[in-house]
Design a protein around this motif. Structure first.
Motif, short mmCIF file in Angstrom:
data_model
loop_
_atom_site.label_atom_id
_atom_site.label_comp_id
_atom_site.label_asym_id
_atom_site.label_seq_id
_atom_site.Cartn_x
_atom_site.Cartn_y
_atom_site.Cartn_z
N LEU A 51 1.02 -1.36 -0.24
CA LEU A 51 0.08 0.07 -0.05
C LEU A 51 0.89 1.30 -0.06
CD1 LEU A 51 -3.29 0.63 1.93
CD2 LEU A 51 -1.48 2.27 2.10
N ASP A 52 0.81 2.15 -0.95
CA ASP A 52 1.40 3.15 -0.95
C ASP A 52 0.46 4.52 -0.34
OD1 ASP A 52 2.12 6.00 -2.11
OD2 ASP A 52 3.06 5.10 -3.93
N ALA A 53 0.85 5.04 0.67
CA ALA A 53 0.15 5.61 1.57
C ALA A 53 0.39 7.38 0.93
CB ALA A 53 0.41 5.59 2.87
N ARG A 54 1.11 7.45 -0.04
CA ARG A 54 1.30 8.92 -0.33
C ARG A 54 0.28 9.51 -1.04
NH1 ARG A 54 6.18 8.55 -4.08
NH2 ARG A 54 4.82 7.00 -4.90
N SER A 55 0.14 11.11 -1.16
CA SER A 55 -0.62 11.72 -1.98
C SER A 55 -0.92 11.28 -3.27
CB SER A 55 -0.21 13.25 -1.99
OG SER A 55 0.94 13.55 -2.82
N THR A 56 -2.06 11.61 -4.09
CA THR A 56 -1.98 11.27 -5.68
C THR A 56 -1.01 12.19 -6.31
OG1 THR A 56 -4.41 11.11 -5.34
CG2 THR A 56 -3.52 11.59 -7.55
N GLY A 66 2.08 -2.80 -9.06
CA GLY A 66 1.28 -3.65 -8.19
C GLY A 66 1.01 -2.92 -6.80
N ALA A 67 1.45 -2.01 -6.43
CA ALA A 67 0.84 -1.49 -5.29
C ALA A 67 -0.44 -0.89 -5.34
CB ALA A 67 1.77 -0.09 -4.88
N LEU A 68 -1.12 -0.79 -4.27
CA LEU A 68 -2.42 -0.09 -4.08
C LEU A 68 -2.38 1.14 -3.43
CD1 LEU A 68 -5.66 -0.61 -4.04
CD2 LEU A 68 -5.29 -1.29 -1.65
N HIS A 69 -2.85 2.16 -4.17
CA HIS A 69 -2.99 3.56 -3.60
C HIS A 69 -3.86 3.80 -2.70
CE1 HIS A 69 -3.22 8.09 -4.50
NE2 HIS A 69 -1.80 7.75 -3.57
N LEU A 70 -3.67 4.29 -1.52
CA LEU A 70 -4.56 4.81 -0.60
C LEU A 70 -3.76 5.68 0.49
CD1 LEU A 70 -7.15 4.71 0.75
CD2 LEU A 70 -6.56 2.60 2.18
N VAL A 89 -0.79 -6.29 5.29
CA VAL A 89 -0.55 -5.15 4.34
C VAL A 89 0.88 -4.45 4.70
CG1 VAL A 89 -1.44 -2.70 3.85
CG2 VAL A 89 -3.14 -4.30 4.52
N VAL A 90 1.44 -4.23 3.53
CA VAL A 90 2.68 -3.59 4.06
C VAL A 90 2.66 -2.03 3.40
CG1 VAL A 90 5.14 -3.78 3.11
CG2 VAL A 90 4.03 -5.84 3.75
N THR A 91 2.92 -1.23 4.09
CA THR A 91 2.74 0.31 3.85
C THR A 91 4.27 0.88 3.55
OG1 THR A 91 2.94 1.16 6.03
CG2 THR A 91 0.68 0.61 5.47
N GLY A 121 10.91 3.23 2.19
CA GLY A 121 10.10 3.56 1.20
C GLY A 121 10.41 3.76 -0.44
N PHE A 122 9.63 4.49 -1.01
CA PHE A 122 9.76 4.73 -2.35
C PHE A 122 10.95 5.19 -2.71
CE2 PHE A 122 9.34 6.90 -6.49
CZ PHE A 122 8.79 5.95 -7.18
N GLU A 123 11.73 6.05 -2.00
CA GLU A 123 13.13 6.56 -2.24
C GLU A 123 14.11 5.52 -2.50
OE1 GLU A 123 16.79 8.55 -0.27
OE2 GLU A 123 14.94 9.10 0.73
N TYR A 124 14.19 4.36 -1.33
CA TYR A 124 15.01 3.54 -1.54
C TYR A 124 14.70 2.43 -2.68
CZ TYR A 124 18.13 4.91 1.82
OH TYR A 124 19.06 6.04 2.40
N TRP A 125 13.57 1.98 -2.80
CA TRP A 125 13.11 1.42 -3.93
C TRP A 125 13.77 1.84 -5.02
CZ3 TRP A 125 10.12 -2.83 -3.93
CH2 TRP A 125 9.51 -3.43 -5.27
N VAL A 126 13.61 3.26 -5.49
CA VAL A 126 14.23 3.69 -6.70
C VAL A 126 15.79 3.76 -6.49
CG1 VAL A 126 14.39 5.83 -8.21
CG2 VAL A 126 12.17 5.23 -7.18
N ARG A 127 16.34 3.96 -5.37
CA ARG A 127 17.72 4.05 -5.13
C ARG A 127 18.38 2.35 -5.36
NH1 ARG A 127 19.65 7.17 -0.01
NH2 ARG A 127 21.61 7.01 -1.05
N GLU A 128 17.72 1.60 -5.12
CA GLU A 128 18.20 0.09 -5.28
C GLU A 128 18.02 -0.35 -6.83
OE1 GLU A 128 17.23 -2.60 -2.32
OE2 GLU A 128 17.60 -1.40 -0.79
N GLY A 129 17.60 0.43 -7.67
CA GLY A 129 17.38 0.29 -9.05
C GLY A 129 16.09 -0.64 -9.48
#
Length: 157
Positions: A51-56, A66-70, A89-91, A121-129
């Motif tokens: 679950l992605d808990a960030r803003s739209t 595959g993440a759900l946005h809420l 749920v993993v946020t 979070g998303f930052e390290y997802w991207v940083r890990e390539g």
């Protein structure tokens, strides 16, 4: 003779049994980017909802496939329509400097969901390539060698 204790040992380490209980408890509440990526990449049902808990606006800048946005603020009113209480749920949110994932996890736990927070979070997802999605399609950036050692597959921990 005066003995000087260094700042690390000024407070003595916990007894091994206490330390084990503490770290076991921490792992019950947290997971990391490489473990989530491995579970999602294994194929089939990973056994949790991401679950992605960030803003739209943040979601539109990029999110994990595959993440759900809420967004966190909408968890109390929308979780019941979007999530199954029997599925953990993993946020996640932006990264280590953001507590949106923790606030979303708290709101979900208070509603009766089993939940973990994805550290980094998303930052390290991207940083890990790892691949992410935007409204333009899938993207991937080169891994940051400080977060994702070449050919390590995970943090090497």
């Amino acid at each position: 003779m005066t003995t000087t204790v260094n700042p690390v040992l000024r407070v003595a380490p916990a007894a091994p049994a206490e330390a084990a209980a503490h770290f076991r408890a921490g792992l019950a509440f947290h997971t990391d980017v490489s473990d989530v990526a491995a579970a999602l990449g294994a194929g089939g049902d990973p056994g949790f909802v991401l679950l992605d808990a960030r803003s739209t606006e943040a979601w539109d800048q990029g999110h994990i496939p595959g993440a759900l946005h809420l967004p966190t603020a909408l968890v109390p009113e929308q979780a019941g329509q979007l999530l199954d209480r029997s599925v953990p749920v993993v946020t996640y949110c932006w990264g280590p400097g953001c507590n949106g994932a923790a606030r979303a996890a708290l709101a979900l736990a208070e509603l009766g969901y089993r939940v973990k927070e994805m550290l980094g979070g998303f930052e390290y997802w991207v940083r890990e390539g790892l691949a992410f999605e935007t409204w333009q399609g899938r993207e991937r950036r080169a891994p940051d060698p400080l977060t994702a050692p070449v050919d390590a597959g995970d943090c090497g921990c």
